[in-house]
Scaffold this motif. Structure first.
Motif, PDB file in Angstrom:
ATOM      1  N   THR A   1     -35.766   8.482  43.252  1.00 32.78           N
ATOM      2  CA  THR A   1     -34.517   7.561  43.044  1.00 32.78           C
ATOM      3  C   THR A   1     -34.186   6.675  43.873  1.00 32.78           C
ATOM      4  O   THR A   1     -33.850   5.714  43.733  1.00 32.78           O
ATOM      5  CB  THR A   1     -33.498   8.797  42.344  1.00 32.78           C
ATOM      6  N   VAL A   2     -33.922   7.449  44.972  1.00 29.40           N
ATOM      7  CA  VAL A   2     -33.495   6.745  46.354  1.00 29.40           C
ATOM      8  C   VAL A   2     -34.110   5.361  46.579  1.00 29.40           C
ATOM      9  O   VAL A   2     -33.665   4.487  46.930  1.00 29.40           O
ATOM     10  CB  VAL A   2     -33.335   7.638  47.630  1.00 29.40           C
ATOM     11  N   VAL A   3     -35.394   5.615  46.576  1.00 30.30           N
ATOM     12  CA  VAL A   3     -36.458   4.574  46.777  1.00 30.30           C
ATOM     13  C   VAL A   3     -36.255   3.509  45.917  1.00 30.30           C
ATOM     14  O   VAL A   3     -36.125   2.136  46.133  1.00 30.30           O
ATOM     15  CB  VAL A   3     -37.915   4.973  47.093  1.00 30.30           C
ATOM     16  N   THR A   4     -36.025   3.653  44.682  1.00 23.98           N
ATOM     17  CA  THR A   4     -35.951   2.799  43.612  1.00 23.98           C
ATOM     18  C   THR A   4     -34.479   1.861  43.553  1.00 23.98           C
ATOM     19  O   THR A   4     -34.408   0.934  43.708  1.00 23.98           O
ATOM     20  CB  THR A   4     -35.971   3.564  42.077  1.00 23.98           C
ATOM     21  N   MET A   5     -33.508   2.766  44.076  1.00 21.97           N
ATOM     22  CA  MET A   5     -32.284   2.369  44.189  1.00 21.97           C
ATOM     23  C   MET A   5     -32.087   1.195  45.531  1.00 21.97           C
ATOM     24  O   MET A   5     -31.693   0.265  45.469  1.00 21.97           O
ATOM     25  CB  MET A   5     -31.122   3.460  44.618  1.00 21.97           C
ATOM     26  N   ILE A   6     -32.720   1.622  46.483  1.00 22.22           N
ATOM     27  CA  ILE A   6     -32.914   0.720  47.702  1.00 22.22           C
ATOM     28  C   ILE A   6     -33.700  -0.451  47.243  1.00 22.22           C
ATOM     29  O   ILE A   6     -33.281  -1.565  47.765  1.00 22.22           O
ATOM     30  CB  ILE A   6     -33.587   1.613  49.064  1.00 22.22           C
ATOM     31  N   THR A   7     -34.810  -0.376  46.922  1.00 18.37           N
ATOM     32  CA  THR A   7     -35.544  -1.514  46.099  1.00 18.37           C
ATOM     33  C   THR A   7     -34.858  -2.413  45.477  1.00 18.37           C
ATOM     34  O   THR A   7     -34.582  -3.796  45.742  1.00 18.37           O
ATOM     35  CB  THR A   7     -36.716  -1.088  45.422  1.00 18.37           C
TER      36      THR A   7
ATOM     37  N   ILE B   1     -40.893  -6.517  39.379  1.00 17.84           N
ATOM     38  CA  ILE B   1     -41.932  -5.631  38.709  1.00 17.84           C
ATOM     39  C   ILE B   1     -43.066  -5.270  39.828  1.00 17.84           C
ATOM     40  O   ILE B   1     -43.386  -4.198  40.228  1.00 17.84           O
ATOM     41  CB  ILE B   1     -42.602  -6.222  37.536  1.00 17.84           C
ATOM     42  N   VAL B   2     -43.740  -6.257  40.479  1.00 17.13           N
ATOM     43  CA  VAL B   2     -44.576  -6.230  41.404  1.00 17.13           C
ATOM     44  C   VAL B   2     -44.167  -5.387  42.524  1.00 17.13           C
ATOM     45  O   VAL B   2     -44.933  -4.384  42.975  1.00 17.13           O
ATOM     46  CB  VAL B   2     -45.164  -7.752  41.987  1.00 17.13           C
ATOM     47  N   VAL B   3     -42.955  -5.853  43.365  1.00 19.31           N
ATOM     48  CA  VAL B   3     -42.540  -5.043  44.478  1.00 19.31           C
ATOM     49  C   VAL B   3     -42.309  -3.693  44.113  1.00 19.31           C
ATOM     50  O   VAL B   3     -42.546  -2.728  44.777  1.00 19.31           O
ATOM     51  CB  VAL B   3     -41.056  -5.582  44.964  1.00 19.31           C
ATOM     52  N   ASN B   4     -41.643  -3.213  42.728  1.00 21.55           N
ATOM     53  CA  ASN B   4     -41.687  -1.637  42.332  1.00 21.55           C
ATOM     54  C   ASN B   4     -42.796  -1.012  42.288  1.00 21.55           C
ATOM     55  O   ASN B   4     -42.841   0.044  42.867  1.00 21.55           O
ATOM     56  CB  ASN B   4     -40.951  -1.905  41.275  1.00 21.55           C
TER      57      ASN B   4
END
Lengths: 165, 94
Positions: free
Chosen positions: A8-14, A55-58
């Protein structure tokens, strides 16, 4: 911190970095005079490109995150037991990455927060148009609302994981 | 009396407190780890931690799986009482 919380933290930072990149690029173009602020084609094109980039970066970030998780677990296991075989690594990942009923419940509850944020973004955009802002404002308000909604969803998820559902 | 972690839930307008004995049962199961229990119950370790701490009330299915992992009836793992009901009264009713 559990696997789900780290994810979740990684997704939020991204999400935050992608939103910042969008604002810097899009508003930078307008400020530099390379695009007109009321040019809807420019805004629609930029947002579509950024959706694709997101999408690609995630996907890339998630792959890198999982590789780093595996490496860190391997190093930790070696330090503790002096050995780390593939079977234990697979077993660890299977139990850590299992998405069960609590994850689904948290996901459902926090997605409500994201929808509220996106709705507020849309409402703010409409209100701004009502007060004489350009049509591009609505597009930006909706996009920024969705992006902030994704970050708020992450915050809500972390809260549910910490405080309970 | 051992302190139990309890999760509050509302059912038909009545506030209920669901407590569990997972920590005690793990102790008597040769100090079973949360990871082992998670594997047996088919849930994530995070969920077992939350259930044990009373932060999450599991579904009936997961509750049965947890009880099955210890080989005991579900009532030995989970208990409930009305939030305003004293613990002693619940113990006496048993």
């Amino acid at each position: 911190m559990s696997y789900q919380e780290k994810k979740t933290v990684v997704t939020m930072i991204t999400g935050a970095l992608l939103l910042a990149a969008y604002c810097i690029y899009a508003f930078g173009q307008v400020q530099a005079g390379l695009a007109a602020a009321d040019n809807l084609t420019f805004w629609a094109g930029t947002i579509l490109v950024f959706i694709g980039i997101s999408i690609v970066v995630n996907i890339i970030i998630q792959i890198v995150f999982h590789i780093l998780m595996a490496v860190s677990y391997g190093i930790k296991q070696r330090k503790e037991t002096g050995d780390c075989d593939e079977a234990s690594l697979n077993r660890h990942f299977r139990t850590e990455t299992t998405e069960d009923e609590m994850d689904k419940m948290i996901s459902l509850k926090s997605s409500r927060v994201a929808f509220v944020c996106a709705g507020i973004g849309f409402g703010v955009g409409l209100a701004m148009i009502l007060f004489g802002a350009a049509a591009a404002t609505l597009i930006n308000a909706v996009y920024i609302g969705f992006s902030l909604g994704a970050i708020a969803e992450g915050i809500a998820q972390l809260r549910f994981y910490r405080k309970g559902v | 009396m051992t302190k139990k972690n309890a999760a509050s839930t509302t059912y038909t307008g009545e506030k209920l407190e669901i407590s569990n004995n997972i920590r005690t049962l793990r102790f008597f199961a040769n100090e079973m780890t949360q990871q082992q229990l998670a594997e047996k119950a088919g849930a994530s370790r995070q969920t077992i931690i939350a259930v044990e701490a009373g932060k999450y009330s599991p579904s009936l299915e997961l509750a049965f799986k947890i009880a099955d992992a210890f080989g005991v009836p579900i009532t030995d793992v989970f208990e409930y009482r009305r939030a305003d009901e004293p613990v002693e009264q619940v113990e006496q009713e048993k």
